[in-house]
Design a protein around this motif. Structure first.
Motif, short mmCIF file in Angstrom:
data_model
loop_
_atom_site.label_atom_id
_atom_site.label_comp_id
_atom_site.label_asym_id
_atom_site.label_seq_id
_atom_site.Cartn_x
_atom_site.Cartn_y
_atom_site.Cartn_z
N ARG A 1 0.88 -1.17 0.00
CA ARG A 1 0.00 0.00 0.00
C ARG A 1 0.92 1.22 0.00
O ARG A 1 1.82 1.33 0.83
CB ARG A 1 -0.86 -0.03 1.26
N ARG A 2 0.67 2.14 -0.96
CA ARG A 2 1.54 3.32 -1.10
C ARG A 2 0.71 4.58 -1.26
O ARG A 2 -0.44 4.53 -1.67
CB ARG A 2 2.46 3.16 -2.31
N ILE A 3 1.35 5.69 -0.97
CA ILE A 3 0.71 6.99 -1.12
C ILE A 3 1.75 7.98 -1.64
O ILE A 3 2.92 7.90 -1.28
CB ILE A 3 0.14 7.48 0.24
N ALA A 4 1.31 8.87 -2.50
CA ALA A 4 2.18 9.93 -3.01
C ALA A 4 1.40 11.24 -2.98
O ALA A 4 0.36 11.35 -3.64
CB ALA A 4 2.64 9.64 -4.43
N PRO A 5 1.87 12.22 -2.20
CA PRO A 5 1.21 13.52 -2.23
C PRO A 5 1.30 14.13 -3.63
O PRO A 5 2.30 13.98 -4.33
CB PRO A 5 2.03 14.35 -1.23
N VAL A 6 0.23 14.79 -4.05
CA VAL A 6 0.19 15.40 -5.38
C VAL A 6 1.34 16.37 -5.57
O VAL A 6 1.91 16.47 -6.66
CB VAL A 6 -1.18 16.09 -5.61
N SER A 7 1.74 17.04 -4.51
CA SER A 7 2.84 18.02 -4.62
C SER A 7 4.17 17.37 -4.97
O SER A 7 5.09 18.04 -5.42
CB SER A 7 2.99 18.79 -3.31
N ARG A 8 4.29 16.05 -4.81
CA ARG A 8 5.54 15.34 -5.10
C ARG A 8 5.56 14.69 -6.48
O ARG A 8 6.56 14.12 -6.89
CB ARG A 8 5.77 14.25 -4.06
N ILE A 9 4.44 14.74 -7.21
CA ILE A 9 4.36 14.08 -8.51
C ILE A 9 5.21 14.82 -9.54
O ILE A 9 5.12 16.04 -9.67
CB ILE A 9 2.89 13.99 -9.00
N GLN A 10 6.03 14.05 -10.25
CA GLN A 10 6.87 14.61 -11.31
C GLN A 10 6.34 14.28 -12.70
O GLN A 10 6.32 15.13 -13.57
CB GLN A 10 8.31 14.11 -11.16
N THR A 11 5.94 13.03 -12.92
CA THR A 11 5.37 12.64 -14.22
C THR A 11 4.22 11.67 -14.02
O THR A 11 4.15 10.97 -13.01
CB THR A 11 6.41 11.96 -15.15
N VAL A 12 3.35 11.63 -15.01
CA VAL A 12 2.23 10.69 -15.04
C VAL A 12 2.23 10.06 -16.43
O VAL A 12 2.19 10.77 -17.43
CB VAL A 12 0.88 11.39 -14.76
N ASP A 13 2.30 8.74 -16.49
CA ASP A 13 2.38 8.03 -17.77
C ASP A 13 1.33 6.93 -17.84
O ASP A 13 0.90 6.41 -16.81
CB ASP A 13 3.75 7.36 -17.93
N ALA B 1 12.57 7.38 -3.35
CA ALA B 1 13.52 6.29 -3.59
C ALA B 1 12.79 4.96 -3.73
O ALA B 1 13.34 4.00 -4.25
CB ALA B 1 14.52 6.22 -2.44
N ALA B 2 11.54 4.88 -3.29
CA ALA B 2 10.75 3.65 -3.39
C ALA B 2 10.27 3.40 -4.81
O ALA B 2 9.76 2.33 -5.11
CB ALA B 2 9.55 3.72 -2.45
N GLY B 3 10.45 4.37 -5.69
CA GLY B 3 10.06 4.19 -7.08
C GLY B 3 8.66 4.68 -7.35
O GLY B 3 7.96 5.17 -6.46
N PRO B 4 8.22 4.54 -8.60
CA PRO B 4 6.92 5.07 -9.00
C PRO B 4 5.77 4.24 -8.43
O PRO B 4 5.94 3.08 -8.08
CB PRO B 4 6.95 4.98 -10.52
N LEU B 5 4.60 4.85 -8.38
CA LEU B 5 3.37 4.15 -8.04
C LEU B 5 2.76 3.68 -9.35
O LEU B 5 2.71 4.44 -10.32
CB LEU B 5 2.38 5.08 -7.35
N ARG B 6 2.29 2.43 -9.38
CA ARG B 6 1.65 1.89 -10.58
C ARG B 6 0.23 1.48 -10.25
O ARG B 6 0.00 0.84 -9.23
CB ARG B 6 2.41 0.69 -11.13
N ILE B 7 -0.66 1.84 -11.14
CA ILE B 7 -2.04 1.38 -11.06
C ILE B 7 -2.27 0.55 -12.31
O ILE B 7 -2.37 1.08 -13.41
CB ILE B 7 -3.04 2.55 -10.98
N ASP B 8 -2.29 -0.76 -12.15
CA ASP B 8 -2.45 -1.69 -13.28
C ASP B 8 -3.89 -2.12 -13.39
O ASP B 8 -4.59 -2.27 -12.38
CB ASP B 8 -1.57 -2.92 -13.09
N GLY B 9 -4.34 -2.37 -14.62
CA GLY B 9 -5.64 -2.96 -14.83
C GLY B 9 -6.81 -2.01 -14.86
O GLY B 9 -7.94 -2.40 -14.57
N LEU B 10 -6.57 -0.76 -15.24
CA LEU B 10 -7.67 0.21 -15.37
C LEU B 10 -8.26 0.12 -16.77
O LEU B 10 -7.52 -0.15 -17.73
CB LEU B 10 -7.17 1.63 -15.14
N ASP B 11 -9.55 0.35 -16.90
CA ASP B 11 -10.09 0.42 -18.26
C ASP B 11 -9.55 1.71 -18.90
O ASP B 11 -9.16 2.65 -18.20
CB ASP B 11 -11.62 0.35 -18.29
#
Length: 169
Positions: free
Chosen positions: A102-114, A136-146
């Protein structure tokens, strides 16, 4: 986002599930791996590798049994675990099946969205969204979205990050 607002964002279970089509996608992807293993066992039998002949009567049924259990349990389990949510403050993700994260990223820390769609995702009309931060934990991935949900999510995150005054570090 102020430091107080970042402190107020807490790790919690996200609200949204991924697309139900992800169940079929995960089943097919895992099934291909099992087919490769089963094919290797059959090729060994056809080639007449005598030292494997005795084992073949054990390994093939065991492979079929394990594959069946895996293909029935894993996709359903992953579907129940995989969740995501985006608020104006943060992106929340939850993924896995044996090892759950389970991970969380504040919007203020987002650099890219792909987004990305591999060949099988395209067949199942699915997309993956990757949110990169300076973590350092790496990107957050959301897999399996329509596809539509993924496209709307990228649009929303792009607008939210442009509106944020933070430095994304």
């Amino acid at each position: 986002m102020s430091d107080e607002a970042v402190q107020a964002v807490r790790l919690r279970a996200p609200r949204h599930r991924v697309s139900r089509r992800a169940i079929g996608y995960w089943t097919v992807r895992a099934g291909l791996g099992w087919l490769v293993l089963l094919a290797a066992q059959i090729v060994a039998l056809v080639l007449g590798w005598s030292w494997l002949r005795d084992w073949w009567t054990v390994t093939v049924p065991v492979t079929v049994l394990l594959a069946a259990v895996h293909l029935i349990v894993m996709p359903q389990w992953r579907y129940r675990v995989h969740r995501w949510e985006v608020t104006t403050e943060a992106v929340y993700t939850q993924a896995g099946w044996f090892n759950q994260e389970r991970r969380i990223a504040p919007v203020s820390r987002i650099q890219t969205v792909d987004t990305d769609r591999g060949p099988f995702e395209q067949v199942f009309r699915l997309s993956n969204v990757t949110v990169t931060t300076a973590s350092a934990a790496g990107p957050l991935r959301i897999d399996g979205l329509d596809r539509e949900t993924a496209d709307q999510l990228v649009e929303q995150l792009t607008a939210d990050t442009q509106a944020e005054r933070g430095d994304a570090t």
